[in-house]
Design a protein around this motif. Sequence first.
Motif, PDB file in Angstrom:
ATOM      1  N   GLN A 236       0.828  -1.202   0.000  1.00 55.34           N
ATOM      2  CA  GLN A 236       0.000   0.000   0.000  1.00 55.34           C
ATOM      3  C   GLN A 236       0.864   1.254   0.000  1.00 55.34           C
ATOM      4  N   LYS A 237       2.008   1.192   0.671  1.00 53.33           N
ATOM      5  CA  LYS A 237       2.901   2.344   0.693  1.00 53.33           C
ATOM      6  C   LYS A 237       3.407   2.663  -0.717  1.00 53.33           C
ATOM      7  N   CYS A 238       3.743   1.633  -1.476  1.00 48.83           N
ATOM      8  CA  CYS A 238       4.232   1.847  -2.837  1.00 48.83           C
ATOM      9  C   CYS A 238       3.114   2.283  -3.775  1.00 48.83           C
ATOM     10  N   LEU A 239       1.927   1.714  -3.595  1.00 46.71           N
ATOM     11  CA  LEU A 239       0.787   2.131  -4.414  1.00 46.71           C
ATOM     12  C   LEU A 239       0.476   3.608  -4.195  1.00 46.71           C
ATOM     13  N   ASP A 240       0.480   4.017  -2.921  1.00 51.57           N
ATOM     14  CA  ASP A 240       0.197   5.421  -2.609  1.00 51.57           C
ATOM     15  C   ASP A 240       1.258   6.354  -3.195  1.00 51.57           C
ATOM     16  N   ALA A 241       2.496   5.876  -3.236  1.00 53.13           N
ATOM     17  CA  ALA A 241       3.580   6.697  -3.783  1.00 53.13           C
ATOM     18  C   ALA A 241       3.509   6.792  -5.302  1.00 53.13           C
ATOM     19  N   CYS A 242       2.759   5.884  -5.919  1.00 48.98           N
ATOM     20  CA  CYS A 242       2.721   5.813  -7.380  1.00 48.98           C
ATOM     21  C   CYS A 242       1.568   6.629  -7.959  1.00 48.98           C
ATOM     22  N   ALA A 243       0.337   6.229  -7.684  1.00 47.55           N
ATOM     23  CA  ALA A 243      -0.820   6.898  -8.288  1.00 47.55           C
ATOM     24  C   ALA A 243      -2.075   6.532  -7.503  1.00 47.55           C
ATOM     25  N   PRO A 244      -3.104   7.385  -7.528  1.00 49.45           N
ATOM     26  CA  PRO A 244      -4.325   7.100  -6.752  1.00 49.45           C
ATOM     27  C   PRO A 244      -5.152   5.972  -7.374  1.00 49.45           C
ATOM     28  N   ASP A 245      -5.845   5.259  -6.495  1.00 48.06           N
ATOM     29  CA  ASP A 245      -6.790   4.215  -6.917  1.00 48.06           C
ATOM     30  C   ASP A 245      -6.133   3.210  -7.858  1.00 48.06           C
ATOM     31  N   LEU A 246      -4.880   2.872  -7.557  1.00 47.95           N
ATOM     32  CA  LEU A 246      -4.128   2.002  -8.455  1.00 47.95           C
ATOM     33  C   LEU A 246      -4.460   0.530  -8.255  1.00 47.95           C
ATOM     34  N   ALA A 247      -4.742   0.124  -7.027  1.00 47.94           N
ATOM     35  CA  ALA A 247      -5.020  -1.291  -6.760  1.00 47.94           C
ATOM     36  C   ALA A 247      -6.194  -1.789  -7.594  1.00 47.94           C
ATOM     37  N   ARG A 248      -7.213  -0.958  -7.765  1.00 51.93           N
ATOM     38  CA  ARG A 248      -8.379  -1.358  -8.570  1.00 51.93           C
ATOM     39  C   ARG A 248      -7.983  -1.589 -10.024  1.00 51.93           C
ATOM     40  N   ARG A 249      -7.060  -0.799 -10.520  1.00 46.41           N
ATOM     41  CA  ARG A 249      -6.655  -0.925 -11.922  1.00 46.41           C
ATOM     42  C   ARG A 249      -5.729  -2.119 -12.153  1.00 46.41           C
ATOM     43  N   LEU A 250      -5.057  -2.572 -11.110  1.00 45.54           N
ATOM     44  CA  LEU A 250      -4.128  -3.694 -11.242  1.00 45.54           C
ATOM     45  C   LEU A 250      -4.759  -5.034 -10.887  1.00 45.54           C
ATOM     46  N   ARG A 251      -5.758  -5.041 -10.019  1.00 47.43           N
ATOM     47  CA  ARG A 251      -6.339  -6.257  -9.436  1.00 47.43           C
ATOM     48  C   ARG A 251      -5.302  -6.950  -8.557  1.00 47.43           C
ATOM     49  N   LYS A 252      -5.733  -7.937  -7.785  1.00 46.09           N
ATOM     50  CA  LYS A 252      -4.817  -8.646  -6.901  1.00 46.09           C
ATOM     51  C   LYS A 252      -3.882  -9.540  -7.704  1.00 46.09           C
ATOM     52  N   PRO A 253      -2.595  -9.554  -7.350  1.00 49.68           N
ATOM     53  CA  PRO A 253      -1.679 -10.478  -8.032  1.00 49.68           C
ATOM     54  C   PRO A 253      -1.975 -11.916  -7.621  1.00 49.68           C
ATOM     55  N   VAL A 254      -1.652 -12.846  -8.499  1.00 48.42           N
ATOM     56  CA  VAL A 254      -1.956 -14.259  -8.241  1.00 48.42           C
ATOM     57  C   VAL A 254      -0.681 -15.080  -8.370  1.00 48.42           C
ATOM     58  N   ALA A 255      -0.742 -16.303  -7.855  1.00 49.27           N
ATOM     59  CA  ALA A 255       0.386 -17.223  -7.970  1.00 49.27           C
ATOM     60  C   ALA A 255       0.691 -17.508  -9.432  1.00 49.27           C
ATOM     61  N   SER A 256       1.963 -17.672  -9.741  1.00 45.13           N
ATOM     62  CA  SER A 256       2.362 -17.923 -11.132  1.00 45.13           C
ATOM     63  C   SER A 256       1.808 -19.239 -11.656  1.00 45.13           C
ATOM     64  N   SER A 257       1.458 -20.157 -10.765  1.00 44.93           N
ATOM     65  CA  SER A 257       0.929 -21.461 -11.174  1.00 44.93           C
ATOM     66  C   SER A 257      -0.587 -21.468 -11.332  1.00 44.93           C
ATOM     67  N   GLN A 258      -1.230 -20.358 -11.056  1.00 40.86           N
ATOM     68  CA  GLN A 258      -2.697 -20.321 -11.098  1.00 40.86           C
ATOM     69  C   GLN A 258      -3.208 -20.261 -12.526  1.00 40.86           C
ATOM     70  N   LEU A 259      -4.271 -21.014 -12.791  1.00 41.34           N
ATOM     71  CA  LEU A 259      -4.919 -20.935 -14.086  1.00 41.34           C
ATOM     72  C   LEU A 259      -5.740 -19.658 -14.176  1.00 41.34           C
ATOM     73  N   GLN A 260      -5.734 -19.059 -15.356  1.00 37.04           N
ATOM     74  CA  GLN A 260      -6.537 -17.858 -15.577  1.00 37.04           C
ATOM     75  C   GLN A 260      -7.884 -18.196 -16.202  1.00 37.04           C
ATOM     76  N   GLY A 261      -8.037 -19.416 -16.679  1.00 38.44           N
ATOM     77  CA  GLY A 261      -9.295 -19.831 -17.278  1.00 38.44           C
ATOM     78  C   GLY A 261      -9.046 -20.665 -18.519  1.00 38.44           C
ATOM     79  N   HIS A 262     -10.095 -20.850 -19.309  1.00 38.30           N
ATOM     80  CA  HIS A 262      -9.973 -21.563 -20.580  1.00 38.30           C
ATOM     81  C   HIS A 262      -9.842 -20.567 -21.723  1.00 38.30           C
ATOM     82  N   ILE A 263      -9.358 -21.058 -22.831  1.00 38.05           N
ATOM     83  CA  ILE A 263      -9.178 -20.197 -23.990  1.00 38.05           C
ATOM     84  C   ILE A 263     -10.525 -19.651 -24.448  1.00 38.05           C
ATOM     85  N   ALA A 264     -10.530 -18.429 -24.929  1.00 39.92           N
ATOM     86  CA  ALA A 264     -11.780 -17.779 -25.324  1.00 39.92           C
ATOM     87  C   ALA A 264     -12.420 -18.502 -26.508  1.00 39.92           C
ATOM     88  N   ASP A 265     -13.737 -18.416 -26.571  1.00 40.76           N
ATOM     89  CA  ASP A 265     -14.493 -19.053 -27.648  1.00 40.76           C
ATOM     90  C   ASP A 265     -14.038 -18.554 -29.014  1.00 40.76           C
TER      91      ASP A 265
END
Length: 573
Positions: A236-265
């Motif tokens: 949060q300290k780094c986000l505040d130093a960077c730009a406002p309301d940044l966490a919403r624009r980035l979303r939460k980071p996830v584990a590198s092994s996590q699936l993001q879903g299936h390929i789009a139709d």
Amino acid sequence: MCHRRSPDYSGNTYLGLHLGTDKFRALILDANLKAIYFSQVRYDVDLPEYGTKYGTVTDGGPMEFLACPVMWVKALDMLLNSLESQGADMHSIVAVSAAGQHHGCVFWSDLGLRRLCNLNPHLRLHEQLPESAFELIRSPTWRDTSTDKEVLEMTQAVGGSLEMAAITGSRTYARFTGPQIRKVFKQCPEHYERTPRISLLSSFVTSLLIGGMAAISVCDASGMNLLDLGQNKWSQKCLDACAPDLARRLRKPVASSQLQGHIADYYVKRWNFRPDCMVLSGTGSKGAELAGVLVEKDFIVISLDVSDTITMPLTKAPHLEEGHVMRHATRPDQFMGLLCFRNGLVARTIICEEVAKGNFDQFYAMLDATPKGNGGNLAVHFYDREILPISKGVLRWDPTMDNQQQECLRGVPSFETPEMEVRALLEGQIIHHCAISREMGFGPDPNTKVIVVGNDAKYHNLLQIVADVFNTPVYKRSGPEVCLLGSAFRARYAFYEHRERPCNCRACRRRGCREPKLSFHEFFRNVPSGLTLAAEPDPDSAKTYAPLFGRISQMCQLLGAQGAQFLDSKMNL
């Protein structure tokens, strides 16, 4: 025991993608991990309408290196068309993994998100995601160093360079994503305000694949000056130093092994992908590079490419004032160390054009005409502002140059022969890399295997210089680009981890039939690394090069002092 029939996975294939600095590549592996299809799109050559040189445009402000995100979208479309035209059975691809050049980012527009989620299979990708899909039609890349003021502001806001490094694993760097986002917020506040999502280039490709907004993996997020390296979440300290309301624009980071879903139709209908094709979280180029080496411990990877880098796995995160500590892509509780040298292939190309008209075979053959050590003639070629140390300029010293005299600031204008110029450049680069790696604690010990990869790893004369300067045997890997191979390996492991493991039915769980899950390296342990001994140091190499380390350091210090004066004047504007 479970009596379900074992499925046949022998026809499966796995797709790895790499959005690199100057090209976009794709590789398909079969079930035996054999490379069966490969394609690449070179931005400068295959997409000339975007006007890039080494993958970026430089007609913006000073030290800006930008690229149009539509170029990358079009390149993905071209890659898939190429694979299909080669005869690849896209329906056999069961998992996809993407890697992207570090630090670059994409600013989506609301229209872009809507278009992304509603792709029409009758139209090409770039026809549906034109410039209006992005708030910035030119995205910053890792080569961009135009954010010195933002670096200073973020550093002061978090409490200094040491505090930033303690939180994120790196002090604030001009090319990192955090300062780049802050620059956009300051200079283009209306565009920043309208931006609903910001992607790194690895999550950008993944978003294109799933037809929705993919999260950023912690491995790639650790190269932004925004991630708390110990907590695997945004600071949060780094986000505040960077730009406002940044966490919403980035979303939460996830584990590198996590699936993001299936390929789009879209891909199912246009290229006949299977609907259940899995898409893994993307990662940065160097994370994928370590995944592709298939060596478990006691190694460093030297990449000789657009930028030269030194990467190594770390079990714990050291506190470094320079260099980078990032999250490991395939070892969830471990890290990787990274040193980046900006003037790699770009500098070699400039001198190659001057002395060999761009013929690299002739360029490297010139090394045979000069002795090791070049008679004490050395050169530092920092055409772009170097990262370690921060410096810029070209400096040549002959063996008579005295660092206490005024003339050492100017050096000599040129050496006597083109052959001397070539060796002065190459030995100067490798000595510089080795000196910095030793200072940072990355230098190899006698048990460490040095693996050289990248575009210039195919030239034996250059590998011999690496072996002599580092005074250790050097290995190289035959076959596909290691980063691209690592992406495909990650896709293969994702299929094992999320679908191939022993049955998860209730009966098997109750009877304890499930075998323990293999780690990434355990899974690939019996796969040949493909490494071969490329060069061994000459017995007298240490004696030859030891005196030159100090001179290279002095030359870099002089260029760094001149660069600091330039930076001070720029900061005061």
